[in-house]
Design a protein around this motif. Structure first.
Motif, PDB file in Angstrom:
ATOM      1  N   LEU A  21      -4.954   2.122  -2.194  1.00  0.00           N
ATOM      2  CA  LEU A  21      -3.534   2.180  -1.997  1.00  0.00           C
ATOM      3  C   LEU A  21      -2.949   1.012  -1.959  1.00  0.00           C
ATOM      4  N   SER A  22      -1.692   1.137  -2.483  1.00  0.00           N
ATOM      5  CA  SER A  22      -0.845  -0.240  -2.732  1.00  0.00           C
ATOM      6  C   SER A  22      -0.612  -0.909  -1.410  1.00  0.00           C
ATOM      7  N   ALA A  23      -0.322   0.000  -0.290  1.00  0.00           N
ATOM      8  CA  ALA A  23       0.090  -0.347   0.991  1.00  0.00           C
ATOM      9  C   ALA A  23      -1.078  -1.105   1.616  1.00  0.00           C
ATOM     10  N   GLU A  24      -2.150  -0.699   1.515  1.00  0.00           N
ATOM     11  CA  GLU A  24      -3.270  -1.100   1.876  1.00  0.00           C
ATOM     12  C   GLU A  24      -3.895  -2.467   1.268  1.00  0.00           C
ATOM     13  N   THR A  39       5.640  -0.977  -6.034  1.00  0.00           N
ATOM     14  CA  THR A  39       4.462  -1.432  -5.171  1.00  0.00           C
ATOM     15  C   THR A  39       3.920  -2.726  -5.539  1.00  0.00           C
ATOM     16  N   ASP A  40       3.036  -3.147  -4.930  1.00  0.00           N
ATOM     17  CA  ASP A  40       2.340  -4.688  -5.081  1.00  0.00           C
ATOM     18  C   ASP A  40       1.748  -4.557  -6.327  1.00  0.00           C
ATOM     19  N   PHE A  41       1.268  -3.304  -6.714  1.00  0.00           N
ATOM     20  CA  PHE A  41       0.224  -3.550  -7.894  1.00  0.00           C
ATOM     21  C   PHE A  41       1.266  -3.323  -9.121  1.00  0.00           C
ATOM     22  N   GLN A  42       2.387  -2.485  -8.908  1.00  0.00           N
ATOM     23  CA  GLN A  42       3.267  -2.439 -10.016  1.00  0.00           C
ATOM     24  C   GLN A  42       3.786  -3.917 -10.316  1.00  0.00           C
ATOM     25  N   ARG A  43       4.072  -4.629  -9.252  1.00  0.00           N
ATOM     26  CA  ARG A  43       4.525  -5.883  -9.350  1.00  0.00           C
ATOM     27  C   ARG A  43       3.729  -6.683 -10.199  1.00  0.00           C
ATOM     28  N   ASP A  44       2.408  -6.947  -9.896  1.00  0.00           N
ATOM     29  CA  ASP A  44       1.340  -7.361 -10.550  1.00  0.00           C
ATOM     30  C   ASP A  44       1.265  -7.337 -11.866  1.00  0.00           C
ATOM     31  N   ARG A  45       1.379  -6.023 -12.203  1.00  0.00           N
ATOM     32  CA  ARG A  45       1.327  -5.563 -13.474  1.00  0.00           C
ATOM     33  C   ARG A  45       2.482  -6.149 -14.546  1.00  0.00           C
ATOM     34  N   ASP A  46       3.611  -6.178 -13.916  1.00  0.00           N
ATOM     35  CA  ASP A  46       4.974  -6.863 -14.386  1.00  0.00           C
ATOM     36  C   ASP A  46       4.669  -8.428 -14.809  1.00  0.00           C
ATOM     37  N   ARG A  47       4.086  -9.098 -13.497  1.00  0.00           N
ATOM     38  CA  ARG A  47       4.018 -10.343 -13.682  1.00  0.00           C
ATOM     39  C   ARG A  47       3.035 -10.814 -14.856  1.00  0.00           C
ATOM     40  N   GLU A 101      -4.353  -0.549 -14.319  1.00  0.00           N
ATOM     41  CA  GLU A 101      -3.376  -1.064 -15.456  1.00  0.00           C
ATOM     42  C   GLU A 101      -3.180  -2.642 -15.422  1.00  0.00           C
ATOM     43  N   ALA A 102      -3.013  -3.041 -14.088  1.00  0.00           N
ATOM     44  CA  ALA A 102      -2.750  -4.409 -14.056  1.00  0.00           C
ATOM     45  C   ALA A 102      -3.960  -5.446 -14.118  1.00  0.00           C
ATOM     46  N   ILE A 103      -5.175  -4.701 -13.783  1.00  0.00           N
ATOM     47  CA  ILE A 103      -6.391  -5.415 -13.993  1.00  0.00           C
ATOM     48  C   ILE A 103      -6.582  -5.338 -15.446  1.00  0.00           C
ATOM     49  N   ALA A 104      -6.620  -4.320 -16.005  1.00  0.00           N
ATOM     50  CA  ALA A 104      -6.784  -4.233 -17.574  1.00  0.00           C
ATOM     51  C   ALA A 104      -5.981  -5.152 -18.347  1.00  0.00           C
ATOM     52  N   LEU A 105      -4.532  -5.222 -17.963  1.00  0.00           N
ATOM     53  CA  LEU A 105      -3.615  -6.075 -18.573  1.00  0.00           C
ATOM     54  C   LEU A 105      -4.016  -7.550 -18.647  1.00  0.00           C
ATOM     55  N   GLY A 106      -4.585  -7.856 -17.453  1.00  0.00           N
ATOM     56  CA  GLY A 106      -4.920  -9.315 -17.086  1.00  0.00           C
ATOM     57  C   GLY A 106      -6.450  -9.773 -17.363  1.00  0.00           C
ATOM     58  N   HIS A 107      -7.283  -8.739 -17.917  1.00  0.00           N
ATOM     59  CA  HIS A 107      -8.637  -9.025 -17.888  1.00  0.00           C
ATOM     60  C   HIS A 107      -9.131 -10.082 -18.826  1.00  0.00           C
ATOM     61  N   ASP A 108      -8.441 -10.272 -19.937  1.00  0.00           N
ATOM     62  CA  ASP A 108      -8.604 -11.181 -20.976  1.00  0.00           C
ATOM     63  C   ASP A 108      -7.620 -12.456 -20.982  1.00  0.00           C
ATOM     64  N   LEU A 109      -6.967 -12.771 -19.869  1.00  0.00           N
ATOM     65  CA  LEU A 109      -6.169 -13.826 -20.111  1.00  0.00           C
ATOM     66  C   LEU A 109      -6.536 -15.116 -20.387  1.00  0.00           C
ATOM     67  N   GLY A 110      -7.612 -15.283 -20.036  1.00  0.00           N
ATOM     68  CA  GLY A 110      -8.388 -16.605 -20.260  1.00  0.00           C
ATOM     69  C   GLY A 110      -9.211 -16.807 -21.448  1.00  0.00           C
ATOM     70  N   HIS A 111      -9.302 -15.659 -22.344  1.00  0.00           N
ATOM     71  CA  HIS A 111      -9.978 -15.728 -23.532  1.00  0.00           C
ATOM     72  C   HIS A 111      -9.520 -16.966 -24.296  1.00  0.00           C
ATOM     73  N   THR A 112     -10.843 -17.327 -25.138  1.00  0.00           N
ATOM     74  CA  THR A 112     -10.495 -18.664 -25.803  1.00  0.00           C
ATOM     75  C   THR A 112     -10.203 -18.220 -27.298  1.00  0.00           C
ATOM     76  N   PRO A 113      -9.639 -19.178 -28.144  1.00  0.00           N
ATOM     77  CA  PRO A 113      -9.188 -18.815 -29.371  1.00  0.00           C
ATOM     78  C   PRO A 113     -10.800 -18.651 -29.981  1.00  0.00           C
ATOM     79  N   PHE A 114     -10.871 -17.893 -31.228  1.00  0.00           N
ATOM     80  CA  PHE A 114     -11.997 -17.455 -32.083  1.00  0.00           C
ATOM     81  C   PHE A 114     -12.938 -16.399 -31.320  1.00  0.00           C
ATOM     82  N   GLY A 115     -12.315 -15.912 -30.201  1.00  0.00           N
ATOM     83  CA  GLY A 115     -13.181 -14.966 -29.422  1.00  0.00           C
ATOM     84  C   GLY A 115     -14.312 -15.499 -28.849  1.00  0.00           C
TER      85      GLY A 115
END
Length: 334
Positions: A21-24, A39-47, A101-115
């Motif tokens: 739960l977002s509140a927890e 909610t906190d998780f919606q806010r993370d998704r947007d960030r 959704e927030a985790i999925a959108l952020g899961h590859d933020l640190g991936h390198t060039p050339f995969g």
């Protein structure tokens, strides 16, 4: 009652007891005032959605290097497909779709060039190794917003870190992303390999397709349905033994025929040269990196700063930088 409080109340009444739960939430490293609408998780998704690292995914390789066709996946389209699959699984299991959704959108933020080619290069260069899931969390915690980080909730950071590797996420929503990542890349990489002429339909393993499905959409639908069916109870998400075996068989086939096949060898060696030459150059000339990475060098050492700088590059920026530094540009008469 604010809109956020109404949403949190709705989560309590609608979501499964197994949902996060977002509140927890366990909260953030730095406390911030609650948003009246999100909610906190919606806010993370947007960030995540609005950060620079997310935009760079558009020009980072998934499997095919600098594809000229308009329909091949990039790291960004992969991320969006993972998000869609993770949200579907979460919705069907009455888990927190916003967190998934927030985790999925952020899961590859640190991936390198050339995969994964770039990932292997940095793994060889860094004394402690390099793993893109760890770098994705580092991007969110340290590198974004001029060194302040995105200040995400612990559940989202944990899900980003644990979407791959030996450690499992602390939430089932994180497990949704872990499952969705594999479902997405197996199917869209197969689709791209057929489009690119690397594979022909008749070459695909018939025993696996008999279980998974013949078409791209059928395979994704069957995998999602299987995860949902076998994850109604228990502490973790699961697949049926038959579906898991077929998926593992397809993955083994893809590694043999696509991910490690000889058609990639020449391009992989070129990408490896680019990454290693750039690493060597900036290790010897750290002052030529952008100021934010120079400061990281003072705090955490030159190797760490160069690694951060290179992993943030898009494919085309890495290639252009290499050309600028190492390829003769010709002499212009004045």
């Amino acid at each position: 009652m604010t809109i956020r409080e109404q949403l949190e109340q709705e989560e309590r009444s609608r979501l499964s007891p197994r949902a996060c739960l977002s509140a927890e939430s366990r909260g953030r490293a730095r406390s911030i005032a609650p948003c009246p609408m999100r909610t906190d998780f919606q806010r993370d998704r947007d960030r995540i959605l609005h950060c620079k690292a997310f935009r760079r995914l558009k020009y980072k390789t998934q499997v095919f290097l600098s594809p000229e066709g308009d329909h091949y996946r990039t790291r960004l389209t992969h991320t969006l497909e993972v998000s869609q699959i993770a949200r579907t699984i979460a919705r069907c299991l009455r888990l927190n779709e916003d967190l998934a959704e927030a985790i999925a959108l952020g899961h590859d933020l640190g991936h390198t060039p050339f995969g994964h080619i770039g990932e292997r290069s940095l793994d060889e260069l860094m004394p402690e190794g390099f793993r893109h899931n760890e770098q994705s969390r580092r991007v969110a915690e340290v590198l974004e917003d001029d060194g302040a980080g995105l200040n995400l909730t612990e559940e989202v950071l944990d899900g980003i870190l644990c979407h791959s590797g030996a450690k499992f996420p602390m939430t089932l929503e994180g497990e949704c992303v872990r499952r969705a990542d594999r479902i997405a890349y197996l199917n869209h990489d197969l689709d791209d390999a057929i489009r690119g002429g690397v594979l022909q339909e008749f070459e695909l393993p018939a025993d696996c397709l008999k279980v998974l499905g013949r078409s791209h959409g059928e395979r994704i639908n069957n995998m999602i349905a299987d995860v949902v069916s076998f994850s109604q109870e228990g502490p973790h998400l699961a697949m049926s033994p038959m579906m898991q075996s077929a998926m593992d068989g397809l993955r083994e086939f893809m590694f043999e025929r696509v991910y490690r096949d000889k058609w990639r060898a020449a391009e992989e060696s070129r990408c490896d040269v680019v990454m290693k030459q750039l690493f060597r150059y900036y290790s010897e000339h750290p002052g030529e990196m952008p100021e934010e990475f120079v400061l990281i060098g003072y705090r955490e050492g030159t190797a760490r700063a160069v690694c951060d700088f290179l992993s943030c590059m898009t494919d085309r920026y890495a290639i252009r930088t290499y050309q600028r530094l190492f390829v003769p540009a010709g002499f212009a008469l004045l």
